[in-house]
Motif scaffolding. Structure first.
Motif, short mmCIF file in Angstrom:
data_model
loop_
_atom_site.label_atom_id
_atom_site.label_comp_id
_atom_site.label_asym_id
_atom_site.label_seq_id
_atom_site.Cartn_x
_atom_site.Cartn_y
_atom_site.Cartn_z
N ASP A 122 0.83 -1.11 0.08
CA ASP A 122 0.02 0.02 0.19
C ASP A 122 0.76 1.24 -0.12
OD1 ASP A 122 -2.31 1.55 0.28
OD2 ASP A 122 -2.11 1.80 2.23
N GLY A 123 0.72 1.89 -1.15
CA GLY A 123 1.35 3.41 -1.10
C GLY A 123 2.68 3.10 -1.82
N LEU A 124 3.05 2.08 -2.11
CA LEU A 124 4.26 1.75 -2.77
C LEU A 124 4.36 2.15 -4.47
CD1 LEU A 124 7.43 0.90 -2.80
CD2 LEU A 124 6.42 -1.31 -3.34
N VAL A 125 5.21 2.87 -5.00
CA VAL A 125 5.19 3.20 -6.37
C VAL A 125 6.53 2.86 -6.59
CG1 VAL A 125 4.85 4.92 -8.30
CG2 VAL A 125 3.46 5.27 -5.98
N SER A 126 6.61 1.93 -7.58
CA SER A 126 7.92 1.45 -8.30
C SER A 126 8.04 2.00 -9.45
CB SER A 126 7.95 -0.04 -8.05
OG SER A 126 7.59 -0.72 -6.79
N TRP A 127 9.25 2.90 -9.62
CA TRP A 127 9.39 3.64 -10.74
C TRP A 127 10.48 2.93 -11.55
CZ3 TRP A 127 6.67 7.72 -12.32
CH2 TRP A 127 5.74 8.28 -11.38
N LEU A 146 4.70 0.90 -11.24
CA LEU A 146 3.91 -0.10 -10.74
C LEU A 146 3.38 0.08 -9.54
CD1 LEU A 146 6.44 -3.11 -11.68
CD2 LEU A 146 4.29 -2.33 -12.93
N VAL A 147 2.16 0.10 -9.62
CA VAL A 147 1.25 0.27 -8.14
C VAL A 147 0.26 -0.69 -8.09
CG1 VAL A 147 1.47 2.75 -8.35
CG2 VAL A 147 -0.51 1.76 -9.27
N GLY A 173 12.65 -7.61 0.48
CA GLY A 173 11.68 -6.67 0.40
C GLY A 173 10.52 -6.51 1.35
N PRO A 174 9.95 -7.65 1.87
CA PRO A 174 9.04 -7.56 2.96
C PRO A 174 9.58 -6.78 4.06
CG PRO A 174 8.84 -9.72 2.04
CD PRO A 174 10.26 -9.10 1.39
N LEU A 175 10.69 -7.13 4.50
CA LEU A 175 11.38 -6.64 5.74
C LEU A 175 11.42 -5.19 5.47
CD1 LEU A 175 12.39 -6.99 8.53
CD2 LEU A 175 14.70 -7.25 7.18
N LEU A 176 11.85 -4.64 4.36
CA LEU A 176 12.07 -3.24 4.22
C LEU A 176 10.85 -2.55 4.11
CD1 LEU A 176 14.62 -3.62 1.27
CD2 LEU A 176 14.99 -2.32 3.25
N LEU A 177 9.85 -3.04 3.45
CA LEU A 177 8.58 -2.48 3.45
C LEU A 177 7.97 -2.48 5.02
CD1 LEU A 177 7.11 -3.87 0.29
CD2 LEU A 177 7.75 -1.37 0.64
N ALA A 178 8.06 -3.51 5.85
CA ALA A 178 7.51 -3.69 7.15
C ALA A 178 8.16 -2.61 8.14
CB ALA A 178 7.75 -5.05 7.39
N ASP A 179 9.49 -2.52 7.97
CA ASP A 179 10.34 -1.88 9.20
C ASP A 179 10.85 -0.54 8.61
OD1 ASP A 179 9.54 -3.82 10.77
OD2 ASP A 179 11.70 -4.75 10.86
N HIS A 180 10.65 -0.17 7.35
CA HIS A 180 11.25 1.07 6.91
C HIS A 180 10.52 1.57 5.67
CE1 HIS A 180 15.03 -0.23 8.89
NE2 HIS A 180 14.81 -1.37 8.41
N ARG A 181 9.11 1.84 6.13
CA ARG A 181 8.08 2.17 5.34
C ARG A 181 8.44 3.31 4.46
NH1 ARG A 181 3.32 -0.06 6.11
NH2 ARG A 181 2.04 1.35 5.05
N GLY A 182 9.11 4.28 4.89
CA GLY A 182 9.44 5.48 3.93
C GLY A 182 10.49 5.31 2.88
N ALA A 183 11.39 4.31 3.46
CA ALA A 183 12.77 4.30 2.52
C ALA A 183 12.35 3.89 0.90
CB ALA A 183 13.56 3.10 3.01
N LEU A 184 11.25 3.19 0.83
CA LEU A 184 11.10 2.68 -0.56
C LEU A 184 9.82 3.66 -1.02
CD1 LEU A 184 11.38 -1.09 -0.60
CD2 LEU A 184 12.93 0.31 -1.50
#
Length: 658
Positions: free
Chosen positions: A66-71, A146-147, A214-225
């Protein structure tokens, strides 16, 4: 399959944040690690509604995305062909999507094609062919995104994505990404061991697989990606000063050669869990030493470490064997020469012998391969090591079976715990002749039994070994020829589109791979020289077997006659080639069926199950069979015929086999 949908809904509602398995069980009022709690978690993971974060927690896939936009920035070749290969930019979004097989482009669901690695480009990743009417003016350098849209990923043009939040900047986003990657590497990264350079800081020599992390980055570092607004991930990682290739980020003290060798190891051992990265490194170095270019091998110390792993680790040797099954003939020749040199020094080591035997098989030197593997079987002994070297011993057992040493094959299968297969082979293993020591030997030699065949089994005539010959061919194709197995799995998944159950789909695909796909010929090319002469002659006739359209007609004898609708050839079915001795479940007189019949000493033998053809489809099926369908077309046709037969011939007709 979980029967309680209410429990599943409660689990989805509880996962507002990532939870451990025990925490989720407690939220559902279930016993932690109990059967019911594990069933709920398995259902979530198998259905891709949730993912394993990688540190013991479970999270909703949709919540993470949710909220991730992959450019992604278009390369010139992508703009020219309109085939987008997202590489690392789309890796996380496509990996976590509940439906990873399609991307929504406008109003169309476009299939995601797997990476094409034939040219050695490991960075390309999955790709999609975008329709010409979507964003027709795309040029090299343009951005797309990609969203998540429902349970699928949607492709959007840059104009369709709102601008970044006020006050955000690329510098802040890149800094956040650098911190996130370093933190994720501490949890989910793998420190280099075999590949570590002792002159550089060990804490900076790590690799991080973004598919895993990837799941760890999105779970604990939401703003990074999520903060990478209009900045593709590949470009952001480059700004951080790190390398990324093949979806793997390397630590700041890892050089390009270390990373490439590690990636070779991942290709050789693709299903290795992350915690076994040490063996992945060994595979990469060992492959370079055995099959890489002369100018690209590592120094003697690194090569020795890798080959030592190869000598001692069945896991590394098995991975090397599986991969060398798929390489071209030039690589096979180079690798066979080098591993032969290694074996001169380590003659009793099972690892190099196992790898060498697999290469000899690729060169159609089955007799040499069998001799090498017999040495492996003797060297391993019965001290418990046989369990670790199971794949090598199973290959030795298959070669014994093909050569006609049925008792020897059964002995090795039982040694490695393959009792089901051993029991099946027992049905073809006749008992020793019941004769006295001084009686004439029943073989007809004229000698006394004690000086001839006493204690040896009486060989079955060819008619009694027809099913055994098919067992040899199918067992080798499934157990040893990995490419045939992979092709069958892919084709079996294709049949699911037509509502065919997985087992029936796999069987239909396997039969097509063996016959229309040339699988029987591939087995004979590899190990046919080991077959007894009469079996070899019969197998050569099977090499040309194909599925045909048959009409079952009455006859004056006890068995009906099958007539080939196209050629007019007639056949009488004497048995099945599917481990079932008696003829059962054959179609009734008057039926039209698609089936493969292979010749035998006493008549024809049915391969698999015949597929009924309803009367309305006979003409079209005849035309398709007459055209000589390839493997895919035949699998689609068979799956479609199953559907048509189950519905009694619905008005929709057959699907387009093309």
């Amino acid at each position: 399959m979980l029967d309680d949908d209410t429990l599943l809904d409660r689990a989805l509602a509880a996962l507002t944040t990532p939870l451990t398995r025990a925490e989720l069980a407690t939220a559902l009022d279930l016993a932690p690690h109990g059967h019911e709690a594990e069933a709920v978690i398995d259902e979530l993971l198998i259905g891709r509604r949730a993912v394993d974060v990688g540190d013991g927690r479970i999270a909703l896939a949709a919540g993470l995305l949710d909220g991730l936009v992959s450019w992604h920035r278009l390369e010139p070749v992508e703009a020219g062909t309109r085939r987008l290969a997202f590489g690392v930019d789309g890796l996380i979004a496509l990996d976590l999507a509940p439906d990873p097989f399609d991307v929504l482009v406008g109003d169309v669901a476009v299939e995601v094609d797997p990476p094409d690695l034939t040219d050695g480009d490991i960075d390309r990743g999955p790709s999609v062919q975008i329709p010409d009417d979507w964003a027709p003016h795309l040029r090299a350098g343009d951005l797309v995104a990609l969203v998540l849209d429902g349970d699928r990923v949607r492709l959007r043009s840059e104009d369709e994505v709102p601008p970044r939040i006020a006050g955000a900047s690329d510098e802040i986003a890149v800094g956040a990404l650098a911190s996130a990657l370093t933190a994720a590497a501490a949890v989910a990264g793998a420190p280099l061991t075999h590949l570590r350079d002792r002159d550089r800081p060990p804490e900076d020599q790590w690799v991080l697989d973004l598919s895993e992390a990837g799941p760890l980055l999105l779970a604990d570092h939401r703003g990074a990606l999520r903060g990478l607004d209009r900045l593709p991930l590949r470009e952001a990682v480059a700004r951080v000063g790190l390398q990324v290739r093949g979806g793997v980020v390397a630590g700041p003290a890892v050089d390009r050669r270390q990373l490439e060798t590690y990636l070779v190891g991942r290709i050789v051992f693709p299903d290795a869990p992350w915690e076994r990265s040490r063996e992945v490194e060994a595979c990469g170095i060992a492959y370079g030493a055995i099959a890489g270019p002369e100018t690209d091998t590592y120094d003697e110390r690194a090569t020795a470490r890798a080959l030592d792993q190869l000598l001692r680790s069945p896991t590394v040797a098995d991975a090397m064997v599986r991969h060398l099954r798929l390489v071209n003939a030039t690589v096979v020749g180079v690798a066979e020469r080098r591993i032969r040199t290694v074996r001169r020094k380590y003659r009793q080591a099972p690892g190099p012998a196992w790898v060498h035997a697999s290469l000899l098989l690729r060169q159609a030197r089955a007799h040499d391969a069998r001799r090498v593997l017999e040495g492996v079987a003797s060297a391993i002994g019965v001290d418990g090591a046989h369990a670790e070297w199971q794949l090598a011993l199973e290959c030795a057992a298959h070669l014994r079976l093909v050569a006609g040493d049925l008792s020897g094959a059964i002995e090795v299968h039982r040694r490695v715990g393959a009792d089901v297969l051993a029991d099946r082979l027992d049905t073809w293993d006749p008992p020793p002749p019941d004769v006295g020591r001084n009686d004439r030997c029943p073989c007809g030699s004229g000698a006394k039994a004690k000086r001839c065949c006493l204690g040896s089994p009486t060989p079955l005539p060819l008619a009694g070994r027809t099913g055994l010959l098919w067992e040899k061919i199918t067992g080798w194709a499934l157990g040893q020829q990995i490419l045939s197995f992979m092709s069958t799995m892919m084709l079996g998944r294709l049949t699911a589109v037509y509502g065919l159950d997985p087992c029936t789909g796999f069987d239909a695909a396997f039969d097509a791979v063996l016959l229309e796909g040339g699988g029987v010929g591939a087995v004979l090319d590899e190990v046919g020289g080991l077959l007894p002469d009469d079996e070899q002659d019969l197998a050569v006739r099977w090499r040309h077997g194909r599925h045909r359209l048959w009409h079952v007609q009455p006859s004056e004898g006890a068995s009906p006659v099958w007539r080939d609708v196209i050629s007019g050839e007639r056949a009488v079915v004497a048995g099945r080639l599917d481990h079932v001795r008696e003829v059962s479940g054959l179609p009734p007189v008057g039926a039209h069926v698609v089936a493969a019949l292979l010749p035998g000493p006493l008549g024809h033998h049915l391969v698999g199950a015949p597929v009924a053809v309803v009367a309305a489809d006979v003409t079209e099926v005849r035309d398709r069979i007459a055209a000589g369908p390839d493997v895919v077309a035949l699998v689609v046709l068979v799956a479609d015929l199953h559907r048509r037969a189950a519905t009694g011939g619905d008005p929709g007709g057959l699907s387009d086999a093309a």
